[in-house]
Design an enzyme around this catalytic site. Structure first.
Site, PDB file in Angstrom:
ATOM      1  N   HIS A 132       0.808  -1.229   0.000  1.00  0.00           N
ATOM      2  CA  HIS A 132       0.000   0.000   0.000  1.00  0.00           C
ATOM      3  C   HIS A 132       0.838   1.275   0.000  1.00  0.00           C
ATOM      4  O   HIS A 132       0.302   2.362  -0.237  1.00  0.00           O
ATOM      5  CB  HIS A 132      -0.920   0.038   1.220  1.00  0.00           C
ATOM      6  CG  HIS A 132      -1.920  -1.066   1.285  1.00  0.00           C
ATOM      7  ND1 HIS A 132      -2.797  -1.337   0.265  1.00  0.00           N
ATOM      8  CD2 HIS A 132      -2.185  -1.981   2.263  1.00  0.00           C
ATOM      9  CE1 HIS A 132      -3.560  -2.371   0.598  1.00  0.00           C
ATOM     10  NE2 HIS A 132      -3.207  -2.779   1.802  1.00  0.00           N
ATOM     11  N   HIS A 170      -6.603  -7.398   0.619  1.00  0.00           N
ATOM     12  CA  HIS A 170      -6.728  -5.990   0.271  1.00  0.00           C
ATOM     13  C   HIS A 170      -6.007  -5.721  -1.051  1.00  0.00           C
ATOM     14  O   HIS A 170      -4.927  -6.250  -1.293  1.00  0.00           O
ATOM     15  CB  HIS A 170      -6.139  -5.111   1.384  1.00  0.00           C
ATOM     16  CG  HIS A 170      -6.802  -5.325   2.711  1.00  0.00           C
ATOM     17  ND1 HIS A 170      -6.431  -6.357   3.552  1.00  0.00           N
ATOM     18  CD2 HIS A 170      -7.803  -4.655   3.333  1.00  0.00           C
ATOM     19  CE1 HIS A 170      -7.189  -6.318   4.644  1.00  0.00           C
ATOM     20  NE2 HIS A 170      -8.024  -5.298   4.533  1.00  0.00           N
ATOM     21  N   ASP A 251      -4.302 -12.462   5.158  1.00  0.00           N
ATOM     22  CA  ASP A 251      -5.558 -11.949   5.697  1.00  0.00           C
ATOM     23  C   ASP A 251      -6.787 -12.413   4.929  1.00  0.00           C
ATOM     24  O   ASP A 251      -7.904 -12.027   5.266  1.00  0.00           O
ATOM     25  CB  ASP A 251      -5.528 -10.422   5.775  1.00  0.00           C
ATOM     26  CG  ASP A 251      -4.991  -9.756   4.528  1.00  0.00           C
ATOM     27  OD1 ASP A 251      -4.785 -10.450   3.523  1.00  0.00           O
ATOM     28  OD2 ASP A 251      -4.774  -8.529   4.567  1.00  0.00           O
TER      29      ASP A 251
END
Length: 372
Positions: A132, A170, A251
């Site tokens: 990110h 994500h 995750d």
């Protein structure tokens, strides 16, 4: 063929984002300790991660941001202007004593991996995968972006066809923003739809280089397998990459608190097993993962898979001791299930493939045919 290499550091053992942060948990140290307890990490396969120098970081990050990150670690605080400009000192990206050194170690590990891969092989940097991070700001727990630095370093070696595959829950927004439109690069991301950072839509192509497959809440092992065999593997086979960077954030598994996907860790092991043979160079990275048992077991299982080790049904006592010593003070957490401390491999979580996954793959396969 040379044995895979593992890149680690003790800085992960002595640092934390803070008691209230999702990254208060130990992750890389658990993988190191559990792998050693299983006899899977002999000294010959271990490399200590260097810390990337500021000049190396500016291959992607701005000098002003690198300087601000160093200053924040040195002084222990940031001004309101720096917080607003660079995203430092927020709830997601807090100030802590090793914030620059830890991030620069993760980046240094991935840069070292690219050097070790110059003549082929496989390298695992579980501390990496910070996908990110933006050029001039921290984002989503990521102060730097080691996948971008690694991709740029691989292209600098003269490689012309590289693939980046990301199966974190994500979307890899930092990598996509940095590398969109790069000739010779294929980016594939599976991630939970309508989940932060709310990017990576099905029709987001990143100037033709990205194939994004958002997954509906509750997606399970058969959804992951469908995406792997119907999209990821055909795309990689068509691209014929000289190097693959595979981000395996933990995750997406059912027990993680920061997503609502429902994979077992078998999905990650299967992805690695099928993807690794498709290129002479593989850089395997960690990423997300916020349940100490699930991330430690998953990332250790990846190392076993990469080496061809059999994952036993029941762990020996030294390995159980590693997992039993973990703790997790999370609001609303339930007592630890016994298998979190006695096994590495999850029970599979199958189910009917979601219509949204079938439709998404069909859309991307049509793009892939045109892409090739």
């Amino acid at each position: 063929m040379t044995a895979p290499l593992f890149i680690g550091s003790e800085i992960y053992r002595g640092s934390s984002y803070g008691a209230r942060h999702p990254l208060s948990i130990p992750r890389v140290p658990t993988v190191i300790d559990l792998s050693r307890a299983m006899g899977w990490l002999p000294p010959a396969q271990y490399r200590t991660s260097p810390r990337a120098r500021p000049a190396a970081l500016t291959a992607f990050h701005t000098p002003a941001y690198v300087a601000a990150l160093q200053e924040a670690e040195t002084t222990g605080h940031v001004s309101p202007a720096i917080r607003a400009r660079h995203g430092l000192g927020t709830l997601s990206n807090p100030i802590f004593p090793e914030m620059f050194r830890r991030a620069a170690t993760a980046a240094g590990g991935s840069l070292l991996a690219t050097e070790l891969l110059a003549n082929g092989g496989a390298v695992y940097n579980p501390g990496g995968g910070t996908h990110h991070g933006m050029a001039d700001r921290a984002s989503g727990f990521c102060y730097l972006n080691d996948p971008v630095l690694a991709l740029k370093a691989l292209f600098a070696q003269g490689l012309t066809r590289i693939a980046y595959v990301d199966i974190d829950a994500h979307h890899s927004d930092g990598v996509e923003a940095a590398m969109a439109g790069t000739p010779g690069l294929l980016m594939i991301s599976t991630h939970e739809e309508n989940r932060w950072p709310f990017t990576g839509a099905l029709h987001d192509t990143a100037q033709g280089t990205a194939f994004n497959l958002p997954l509906p809440r509750g997606s399970h092992d058969d959804d992951a397998a469908f995406a792997l065999h119907e999209l990821i593997l055909p795309a990689l086979s068509a691209h014929r990459p000289q190097a693959i960077v595979l981000q395996c954030g933990a995750d997406a598994v059912l027990e993680d608190p920061l997503s609502r996907l429902a994979w077992s860790n078998n999905a990650h092991f299967d992805a690695l097993r099928h993807i690794a043979p498709l290129s002479p160079r593989l850089l395997l990275l960690g990423g997300g993962g916020y349940n100490p048992w699930s991330v430690g077991r998953l990332w250790t299982g990846l190392w076993a898979t990469l080496n061809g080790h059999t994952i036993p049904e029941h762990l020996p006592d030294p390995a159980r001791d590693v997992l039993s010593a973990l703790s997790w003070s999370r609001k609303g957490s339930t007592p630890r299930p016994e298998h979190w401390a006695t096994t590495i491999r999850d029970t599979p979580r199958p189910g009917p493939v979601h219509d949204a996954v079938r439709t998404g793959v069909q859309t991307l396969r049509a793009r892939l045919a045109a892409h090739v």
